[in-house]
Motif scaffolding. Sequence first.
Motif, PDB file in Angstrom:
ATOM      1  N   ASP A 111       8.342  13.873   1.235  1.00  0.00           N
ATOM      2  CA  ASP A 111       9.299  13.511   2.292  1.00  0.00           C
ATOM      3  C   ASP A 111      10.526  12.782   1.739  1.00  0.00           C
ATOM      4  N   ILE A 112      11.038  13.281   0.624  1.00  0.00           N
ATOM      5  CA  ILE A 112      12.245  12.701   0.026  1.00  0.00           C
ATOM      6  C   ILE A 112      13.461  13.220   0.794  1.00  0.00           C
ATOM      7  N   PRO A 113      14.414  12.370   1.161  1.00  0.00           N
ATOM      8  CA  PRO A 113      15.601  12.844   1.875  1.00  0.00           C
ATOM      9  C   PRO A 113      16.313  13.963   1.125  1.00  0.00           C
ATOM     10  N   ALA A 114      16.891  14.892   1.880  1.00  0.00           N
ATOM     11  CA  ALA A 114      17.501  16.076   1.287  1.00  0.00           C
ATOM     12  C   ALA A 114      18.581  15.725   0.275  1.00  0.00           C
ATOM     13  N   GLU A 115      19.390  14.704   0.558  1.00  0.00           N
ATOM     14  CA  GLU A 115      20.472  14.363  -0.363  1.00  0.00           C
ATOM     15  C   GLU A 115      19.929  13.819  -1.686  1.00  0.00           C
ATOM     16  N   MET A 173       0.845  -1.196   0.000  1.00  0.00           N
ATOM     17  CA  MET A 173       0.000   0.000   0.000  1.00  0.00           C
ATOM     18  C   MET A 173       0.882   1.248   0.000  1.00  0.00           C
ATOM     19  N   PRO A 174       0.567   2.255  -0.817  1.00  0.00           N
ATOM     20  CA  PRO A 174       1.341   3.498  -0.776  1.00  0.00           C
ATOM     21  C   PRO A 174       1.226   4.152   0.607  1.00  0.00           C
ATOM     22  N   ARG A 175       2.313   4.745   1.040  1.00  0.00           N
ATOM     23  CA  ARG A 175       2.294   5.473   2.306  1.00  0.00           C
ATOM     24  C   ARG A 175       1.472   6.749   2.175  1.00  0.00           C
ATOM     25  N   ARG A 176       1.592   7.396   1.026  1.00  0.00           N
ATOM     26  CA  ARG A 176       0.897   8.660   0.762  1.00  0.00           C
ATOM     27  C   ARG A 176       0.472   8.676  -0.697  1.00  0.00           C
ATOM     28  N   ILE A 177      -0.657   9.279  -0.977  1.00  0.00           N
ATOM     29  CA  ILE A 177      -1.146   9.426  -2.351  1.00  0.00           C
ATOM     30  C   ILE A 177      -1.453  10.896  -2.582  1.00  0.00           C
ATOM     31  N   PRO A 215       4.909  -0.387  -1.198  1.00  0.00           N
ATOM     32  CA  PRO A 215       4.956  -0.058   0.230  1.00  0.00           C
ATOM     33  C   PRO A 215       5.953   1.054   0.530  1.00  0.00           C
ATOM     34  N   ARG A 216       5.518   1.948   1.415  1.00  0.00           N
ATOM     35  CA  ARG A 216       6.357   3.021   1.947  1.00  0.00           C
ATOM     36  C   ARG A 216       6.677   4.105   0.928  1.00  0.00           C
ATOM     37  N   ARG A 217       6.139   4.007  -0.285  1.00  0.00           N
ATOM     38  CA  ARG A 217       6.384   5.058  -1.277  1.00  0.00           C
ATOM     39  C   ARG A 217       5.197   6.011  -1.355  1.00  0.00           C
ATOM     40  N   THR A 218       5.423   7.162  -1.978  1.00  0.00           N
ATOM     41  CA  THR A 218       4.354   8.110  -2.291  1.00  0.00           C
ATOM     42  C   THR A 218       3.920   7.894  -3.729  1.00  0.00           C
ATOM     43  N   LEU A 219       2.639   7.791  -3.955  1.00  0.00           N
ATOM     44  CA  LEU A 219       2.084   7.698  -5.302  1.00  0.00           C
ATOM     45  C   LEU A 219       1.638   9.091  -5.730  1.00  0.00           C
ATOM     46  N   ILE A 220       2.196   9.585  -6.841  1.00  0.00           N
ATOM     47  CA  ILE A 220       1.757  10.850  -7.433  1.00  0.00           C
ATOM     48  C   ILE A 220       0.927  10.541  -8.668  1.00  0.00           C
ATOM     49  N   ILE A 221      -0.305  11.002  -8.671  1.00  0.00           N
ATOM     50  CA  ILE A 221      -1.201  10.893  -9.830  1.00  0.00           C
ATOM     51  C   ILE A 221      -1.332  12.302 -10.399  1.00  0.00           C
ATOM     52  N   SER A 222      -0.763  12.548 -11.574  1.00  0.00           N
ATOM     53  CA  SER A 222      -0.656  13.920 -12.065  1.00  0.00           C
ATOM     54  C   SER A 222      -1.122  14.058 -13.506  1.00  0.00           C
ATOM     55  N   SER A 223      -2.164  14.831 -13.696  1.00  0.00           N
ATOM     56  CA  SER A 223      -2.600  15.290 -15.019  1.00  0.00           C
ATOM     57  C   SER A 223      -3.583  16.428 -14.825  1.00  0.00           C
ATOM     58  N   ARG A 274      12.545  10.014 -13.022  1.00  0.00           N
ATOM     59  CA  ARG A 274      11.814   8.864 -12.487  1.00  0.00           C
ATOM     60  C   ARG A 274      12.750   7.791 -11.919  1.00  0.00           C
ATOM     61  N   ALA A 275      13.911   7.600 -12.515  1.00  0.00           N
ATOM     62  CA  ALA A 275      14.834   6.587 -11.984  1.00  0.00           C
ATOM     63  C   ALA A 275      15.332   6.992 -10.596  1.00  0.00           C
ATOM     64  N   ALA A 276      15.689   8.269 -10.454  1.00  0.00           N
ATOM     65  CA  ALA A 276      16.179   8.754  -9.160  1.00  0.00           C
ATOM     66  C   ALA A 276      15.079   8.784  -8.112  1.00  0.00           C
ATOM     67  N   LEU A 277      13.837   8.971  -8.557  1.00  0.00           N
ATOM     68  CA  LEU A 277      12.711   9.047  -7.625  1.00  0.00           C
ATOM     69  C   LEU A 277      12.149   7.688  -7.242  1.00  0.00           C
ATOM     70  N   LYS A 278      12.504   6.669  -7.998  1.00  0.00           N
ATOM     71  CA  LYS A 278      11.807   5.375  -7.899  1.00  0.00           C
ATOM     72  C   LYS A 278      11.768   4.819  -6.492  1.00  0.00           C
ATOM     73  N   LYS A 279      12.825   5.010  -5.721  1.00  0.00           N
ATOM     74  CA  LYS A 279      12.869   4.465  -4.374  1.00  0.00           C
ATOM     75  C   LYS A 279      11.826   5.106  -3.462  1.00  0.00           C
ATOM     76  N   HIS A 280      11.442   6.339  -3.790  1.00  0.00           N
ATOM     77  CA  HIS A 280      10.560   7.106  -2.905  1.00  0.00           C
ATOM     78  C   HIS A 280       9.178   7.370  -3.502  1.00  0.00           C
ATOM     79  N   VAL A 281       9.085   7.403  -4.836  1.00  0.00           N
ATOM     80  CA  VAL A 281       7.872   7.900  -5.497  1.00  0.00           C
ATOM     81  C   VAL A 281       7.481   6.974  -6.645  1.00  0.00           C
TER      82      VAL A 281
END
Length: 262
Positions: free
Chosen positions: A208-212, A1-5, A79-87, A27-34
């Motif tokens: 909530d993506i880590p600053a680095e 389940m996504p942590r946040r949508i 799990p633990r990722r944020t799902l962004i639905i954008s259009s 998207r590749a860099a975001l994949k771990k979080h989003v």
Amino acid sequence: MPRRIIIHAGFHKTGTSTLQATLRENRAALKKHVALRLRWHMREIVAASRGYSTDQDPLTLIKVQARFGRMINELPGMPRRTLIISSEELCGHLPGRGKLESYAAAPVLLYAYWEIVKTRFPEADILIYLSTRSPGAWLASAHWEHVKSSNMTLDFDAFCARYAGAADLSGMVSEVAARVPAPVHAHALEDCRDLPLGPAQPLLDLCDIPAEDMAALTPCPPKNSRLDADVLTAMIEANRNHKTPEARNAAKADILKKARRA
């Protein structure tokens, strides 16, 4: 389940193309979080939402709900990722299309999306994000878009007189917040100019993506920038003088080609 949508459903002409390009290119860099669902993932959904915005027919809303629900039900585990639905077209057509004069359908559509997501993922943190723009700048950009992509013949003053109400995006944000039981976040395009990731920054700040990892993301240059006023005037004249879509489109393509070479 996504942590946040996060449902990012508009508005048009508020930097959404640049925002979505930034998400896509990173998207590749975001994949771990989003996880992302962008316009090309939702062609049938946005077609139905555009249809609902023009006539607000209950049967068309059922179609929107069925298609959006199918997408949500088919999501893989994230799990633990944020799902962004954008259009931006999740709010329907850009006002000015046919007889459409406002974003009146947006609260109804957003409530429908929220309800479906809440039912499927009751424990997820569900947010709505709306990108906005000052009324004058929005009217100029919306007018340009209609002249470029349709047969609109209204000059700018006439367009402003007819669609001034649609330009009150802050008012529509307030209406959505009053009618949809989810936190509603909004950010104006004018306030994004100096942000590292431009209009994508406020949306990604909600993830909530880590600053680095945020620092490693790459901004995209602005998309769909307007050309000079004389180009707009020439395209209005092409819309007025050419009676068939083929002739209009060919004339406007030639105008744009010459302008971009200049």
